[in-house]
Design a protein around this motif. Structure first.
Motif, PDB file in Angstrom:
ATOM      1  N   SER A  66       0.887  -1.104   0.068  1.00 30.28           N
ATOM      2  CA  SER A  66       0.103   0.045  -0.042  1.00 30.28           C
ATOM      3  C   SER A  66       0.810   1.305   0.034  1.00 30.28           C
ATOM      4  CB  SER A  66      -0.975   0.017   1.247  1.00 30.28           C
ATOM      5  OG  SER A  66      -0.308   0.043   2.412  1.00 30.28           O
ATOM      6  N   ALA A  67       2.085   1.039   0.501  1.00 28.73           N
ATOM      7  CA  ALA A  67       2.862   2.460   0.771  1.00 28.73           C
ATOM      8  C   ALA A  67       3.721   2.475  -0.571  1.00 28.73           C
ATOM      9  CB  ALA A  67       4.005   2.164   1.693  1.00 28.73           C
ATOM     10  N   ILE A  68       3.984   1.485  -1.348  1.00 25.12           N
ATOM     11  CA  ILE A  68       4.175   1.486  -2.786  1.00 25.12           C
ATOM     12  C   ILE A  68       3.154   2.103  -3.617  1.00 25.12           C
ATOM     13  CG2 ILE A  68       5.130   0.174  -4.831  1.00 25.12           C
ATOM     14  CD1 ILE A  68       7.206   0.171  -2.488  1.00 25.12           C
ATOM     15  N   HIS A  69       2.125   1.822  -3.705  1.00 31.00           N
ATOM     16  CA  HIS A  69       1.079   2.283  -4.364  1.00 31.00           C
ATOM     17  C   HIS A  69       0.854   3.829  -3.885  1.00 31.00           C
ATOM     18  CE1 HIS A  69       0.092  -1.587  -6.024  1.00 31.00           C
ATOM     19  NE2 HIS A  69      -0.189  -1.967  -4.881  1.00 31.00           N
ATOM     20  N   TRP A  70       0.909   4.231  -2.777  1.00 27.75           N
ATOM     21  CA  TRP A  70       0.741   5.539  -2.325  1.00 27.75           C
ATOM     22  C   TRP A  70       1.903   6.300  -3.088  1.00 27.75           C
ATOM     23  CZ3 TRP A  70       4.668   8.285   0.488  1.00 27.75           C
ATOM     24  CH2 TRP A  70       4.122   9.602   0.862  1.00 27.75           C
ATOM     25  N   LEU A  71       3.121   6.083  -3.153  1.00 31.31           N
ATOM     26  CA  LEU A  71       4.331   6.819  -3.683  1.00 31.31           C
ATOM     27  C   LEU A  71       3.857   6.847  -5.122  1.00 31.31           C
ATOM     28  CD1 LEU A  71       6.850   8.057  -3.396  1.00 31.31           C
ATOM     29  CD2 LEU A  71       8.025   5.959  -3.503  1.00 31.31           C
ATOM     30  N   GLN A  72       3.515   5.575  -5.719  1.00 25.76           N
ATOM     31  CA  GLN A  72       3.352   5.745  -7.344  1.00 25.76           C
ATOM     32  C   GLN A  72       2.346   6.748  -7.506  1.00 25.76           C
ATOM     33  OE1 GLN A  72       4.305   1.113  -9.195  1.00 25.76           O
ATOM     34  NE2 GLN A  72       2.263   1.867  -8.519  1.00 25.76           N
ATOM     35  N   ARG A  73       1.016   6.909  -6.849  1.00 23.77           N
ATOM     36  CA  ARG A  73       0.204   7.723  -7.247  1.00 23.77           C
ATOM     37  C   ARG A  73       0.755   9.297  -6.941  1.00 23.77           C
ATOM     38  NH1 ARG A  73      -3.241   4.374  -3.788  1.00 23.77           N
ATOM     39  NH2 ARG A  73      -2.971   5.739  -2.115  1.00 23.77           N
ATOM     40  N   GLN A  74       1.642   9.411  -5.955  1.00 26.55           N
ATOM     41  CA  GLN A  74       2.070  10.778  -5.845  1.00 26.55           C
ATOM     42  C   GLN A  74       3.158  11.180  -7.098  1.00 26.55           C
ATOM     43  OE1 GLN A  74       3.874  11.797  -2.200  1.00 26.55           O
ATOM     44  NE2 GLN A  74       1.573  12.044  -1.396  1.00 26.55           N
ATOM     45  N   THR A  75       3.731  10.220  -7.515  1.00 26.21           N
ATOM     46  CA  THR A  75       4.894  10.490  -8.318  1.00 26.21           C
ATOM     47  C   THR A  75       4.720  10.176  -9.924  1.00 26.21           C
ATOM     48  OG1 THR A  75       5.974   8.334  -8.074  1.00 26.21           O
ATOM     49  CG2 THR A  75       6.802  10.096  -6.630  1.00 26.21           C
ATOM     50  N   GLU A  76       3.459   9.362 -10.056  1.00 23.91           N
ATOM     51  CA  GLU A  76       3.100   8.927 -11.457  1.00 23.91           C
ATOM     52  C   GLU A  76       4.173   8.177 -12.018  1.00 23.91           C
ATOM     53  OE1 GLU A  76       1.634  12.267 -13.676  1.00 23.91           O
ATOM     54  OE2 GLU A  76      -0.144  12.336 -12.571  1.00 23.91           O
ATOM     55  N   THR A  77       4.940   7.372 -11.397  1.00 26.24           N
ATOM     56  CA  THR A  77       6.093   6.498 -11.678  1.00 26.24           C
ATOM     57  C   THR A  77       5.822   4.938 -11.333  1.00 26.24           C
ATOM     58  OG1 THR A  77       7.655   8.497 -11.165  1.00 26.24           O
ATOM     59  CG2 THR A  77       8.462   6.350 -11.611  1.00 26.24           C
ATOM     60  N   ASP A  78       6.404   4.231 -12.326  1.00 25.42           N
ATOM     61  CA  ASP A  78       6.254   2.655 -11.992  1.00 25.42           C
ATOM     62  C   ASP A  78       7.412   2.435 -10.972  1.00 25.42           C
ATOM     63  OD1 ASP A  78       5.976   0.035 -12.016  1.00 25.42           O
ATOM     64  OD2 ASP A  78       6.039  -0.306 -13.990  1.00 25.42           O
ATOM     65  N   ILE A  79       6.993   2.543  -9.592  1.00 26.51           N
ATOM     66  CA  ILE A  79       8.021   2.550  -8.681  1.00 26.51           C
ATOM     67  C   ILE A  79       8.782   1.032  -8.597  1.00 26.51           C
ATOM     68  CG2 ILE A  79       8.241   2.488  -6.097  1.00 26.51           C
ATOM     69  CD1 ILE A  79       8.106   5.222  -7.301  1.00 26.51           C
ATOM     70  N   LEU A  80       7.771   0.051  -8.729  1.00 24.87           N
ATOM     71  CA  LEU A  80       8.305  -1.414  -8.787  1.00 24.87           C
ATOM     72  C   LEU A  80       9.174  -1.587  -9.667  1.00 24.87           C
ATOM     73  CD1 LEU A  80       4.890  -3.366  -7.800  1.00 24.87           C
ATOM     74  CD2 LEU A  80       6.835  -3.243  -6.295  1.00 24.87           C
ATOM     75  N   ALA A  81       9.122  -1.120 -10.935  1.00 27.43           N
ATOM     76  CA  ALA A  81       9.987  -1.571 -12.068  1.00 27.43           C
ATOM     77  C   ALA A  81      11.391  -0.756 -11.747  1.00 27.43           C
ATOM     78  CB  ALA A  81       9.533  -0.700 -13.388  1.00 27.43           C
ATOM     79  N   GLY A  82      11.393   0.259 -11.070  1.00 27.73           N
ATOM     80  CA  GLY A  82      12.837   0.888 -10.685  1.00 27.73           C
ATOM     81  C   GLY A  82      13.467   0.336  -9.544  1.00 27.73           C
ATOM     82  N   LEU A  83      12.593  -0.068  -8.761  1.00 26.31           N
ATOM     83  CA  LEU A  83      13.218  -0.596  -7.259  1.00 26.31           C
ATOM     84  C   LEU A  83      14.458  -1.554  -7.449  1.00 26.31           C
ATOM     85  CD1 LEU A  83      10.047  -0.748  -4.774  1.00 26.31           C
ATOM     86  CD2 LEU A  83      12.324   0.514  -4.680  1.00 26.31           C
ATOM     87  N   PRO A  84      14.542  -2.545  -8.180  1.00 28.45           N
ATOM     88  CA  PRO A  84      15.757  -3.294  -8.136  1.00 28.45           C
ATOM     89  C   PRO A  84      17.123  -2.625  -8.439  1.00 28.45           C
ATOM     90  CG  PRO A  84      14.014  -4.398  -9.158  1.00 28.45           C
ATOM     91  CD  PRO A  84      13.419  -2.927  -8.986  1.00 28.45           C
ATOM     92  N   GLU A  85      17.086  -1.709  -9.258  1.00 28.83           N
ATOM     93  CA  GLU A  85      18.459  -0.901  -9.700  1.00 28.83           C
ATOM     94  C   GLU A  85      18.361   0.195  -8.553  1.00 28.83           C
ATOM     95  OE1 GLU A  85      20.019   2.581 -12.869  1.00 28.83           O
ATOM     96  OE2 GLU A  85      18.147   1.050 -13.245  1.00 28.83           O
ATOM     97  N   TRP A  86      17.392   0.839  -8.015  1.00 26.25           N
ATOM     98  CA  TRP A  86      17.417   1.858  -7.161  1.00 26.25           C
ATOM     99  C   TRP A  86      17.982   1.371  -5.673  1.00 26.25           C
ATOM    100  CZ3 TRP A  86      12.151   3.699  -8.291  1.00 26.25           C
ATOM    101  CH2 TRP A  86      11.850   4.458  -9.808  1.00 26.25           C
ATOM    102  N   LEU A  87      17.505   0.246  -5.321  1.00 21.89           N
ATOM    103  CA  LEU A  87      18.028  -0.373  -4.014  1.00 21.89           C
ATOM    104  C   LEU A  87      19.498  -0.620  -4.085  1.00 21.89           C
ATOM    105  CD1 LEU A  87      14.883  -2.809  -3.337  1.00 21.89           C
ATOM    106  CD2 LEU A  87      15.817  -0.859  -1.913  1.00 21.89           C
TER     107      LEU A  87
END
Length: 469
Positions: free
Chosen positions: A298-319
């Motif tokens: 739910s926190a990932i979805h919250w951030l996706q709505r705020q940023t209009e970004t596919d957070i899950l797709a970017g996370l492996p690289e960002w982590l």
């Protein structure tokens, strides 16, 4: 070959899987479920849509059975409330999700009874559970209040509503593990508590009968398949590897995170965590100690709505790449255990415009809150951790949990922990059952910067909540 049918009804989807008698998946089907958020803090589902999704997935997999379907199990998201008409079975209001916190202010009237509530039910006084939602519906929904006056009201967990519609004879039952997420259940006696139903003003006659998780609950409608397990989804997930080891905790990372550890035959008496029932029969019960983190998927979805970004797709690289994320005060859905606060606002400290740094901060906040719950589970009792759920596929999250806890984290390739555990329970907890070996083990390493951020996170929470370790 004989089969076992596992029906897993979760926050965003209903699934049905067929397992053979050794635990191998034969068939699988999934149907999505919509959630609605008409106001801040309100999270609703359509009971009819959920029921139809369950019927759909059952109908899709049953023709794929290679032989007789010996039995079935039904695992359901816990703490989601449905009110329905006793005779027609018609839902009288939207289902109020476990994430719904609209009864927060209403429950303040019971604050002086919080210790007694916790001692009997094993739960804190929280709007996530059923009692406050029942009070809210009785006060604000005309159809519910009218049915109450006419003596035709039934209220209970979503599992009870589904059992009423899916089983021949339309029984009014709820299993111990789902009833235990109501604030109305006596954990030691495994029955509705007269003291708690009286305190909250809930007439016991509107509640389904409490039954063990493991028994012959009836036949699935239109079939000769007995439902032999009815339980909560997390209660099934902890059994994905068979009987839980008492030195191992399961961390199920989905919409929320649930940290579960088996504690044997006696109900736990936690100060800030939850007590629950792993499974029960007419003769015996096994209990759980549990921690809850509300803001995960739910926190990932919250951030996706705020940023209009596919957070899950970017996370492996960002982590892997981000080394200096801010702290994230993760109160999405309210702070769960051990804080139990609904009045804390989510924010980044310090704030940043970088989507990558924000995303890593959210993931680290999940690891921090998981570790805070592990610290409550009698330090020294745990020797290993097991992770499941969608977000467990993030290597960076698993490694951070290992580094913070100092324990090896075992991830299994099988993504269907709930269904596998449910099938094992429904089949009678057989010894001959396929238990997948870990796909990967994350061993702890000395990450000084991560642990310093964790200490900063705890200090931030202490400042915001007034709580200390």
């Amino acid at each position: 070959m004989d089969c076992i049918l596992a029906i897993d009804q979760g926050s965003h989807a209903s699934r049905a899987l067929l397992f053979d008698t050794h635990g191998t998946v034969i068939a699988r089907h999934e149907a999505g479920v919509e959630q609605y958020e008409p106001h801040p803090g309100w999270v609703e589902l359509s009971p009819e849509q959920v029921l139809e999704s369950v019927r759909t997935v059952i109908a899709k997999v049953l023709p794929q059975a290679a032989g007789q379907v010996r039995c079935a199990g039904l695992a359901v998201q816990r703490s989601t409330l449905v009110a329905w008409h006793r005779h027609s079975g018609e839902a009288l209001a939207p289902a109020l999700s476990w994430q719904d916190t609209r009864s927060r202010e209403l429950l303040q009237a019971y604050a002086s009874h919080e210790r007694a509530i916790h001692e009997i039910s094993g739960l804190p006084l929280s709007p996530h559970y059923l009692a406050g939602k029942m009070r809210w519906l009785m006060a604000h929904n005309q159809r519910v209040s009218q049915a109450l006056a006419e003596g035709t009201l039934v209220m209970g967990p979503l599992a009870a509503y589904l059992a009423r519609h899916l089983l021949e004879g339309q029984p009014l039952i709820v299993d111990h593990s789902n009833a235990a997420r109501s604030l109305l259940f006596d954990l030691a006696q495994a029955q509705w508590s007269p003291a708690l139903t009286g305190l909250f003003g809930i007439d016991p006659r509107v509640l389904p009968a409490c039954v063990p998780t493991l028994e012959h609950h009836g036949l699935l409608e239109g079939t000769d398949i007995p439902l032999t397990c009815l339980c909560g989804d997390q209660n099934a997930a902890i059994h994905a590897g068979g009987e839980p080891l008492q030195d191992e905790a399961l961390i199920n990372l989905g919409t929320g995170a649930f940290v579960l550890c088996g504690v044997g035959r006696q109900p736990p008496a936690p100060d800030h965590l939850l007590g629950g029932i792993a499974w029960s029969t007419n003769k015996e019960r096994r209990y759980l100690l549990e921690g809850t983190v509300n803001g995960v998927g739910s926190a990932i979805h919250w951030l996706q709505r705020q940023t209009e970004t596919d957070i899950l797709a970017g996370l492996p690289e960002w982590l892997d790449a981000v080394r200096d994320p801010p702290l994230f005060l993760n109160s999405i859905g309210g702070l769960g255990s051990p804080y139990w606060r609904q009045d804390i606002g989510a924010r980044f400290v310090p704030d940043t415009d970088s989507v990558a740094r924000r995303a890593v901060a959210v993931i680290e906040s999940i690891a921090f809150l998981v570790q805070r719950n592990l610290a409550e589970m009698q330090p020294g009792r745990l020797g290993a951790l097991r992770v499941s759920g969608g977000l467990s596929q993030l290597d960076g999250l698993c490694q951070r949990i290992a580094d913070l806890s100092g324990l090896p984290v075992r991830r299994h390739e099988d993504p269907e922990a709930t269904a596998r555990g449910l099938a094992w329970l429904a089949a009678g907890r057989p010894n001959r059952w396929r238990h997948e070996p870990p796909e990967r083990i994350f061993n702890p390493s000395a990450e000084r910067d991560l642990k310093q951020r964790y200490e900063g996170f705890l200090q931030l929470l202490e400042k915001e909540t007034g709580a200390t370790d």
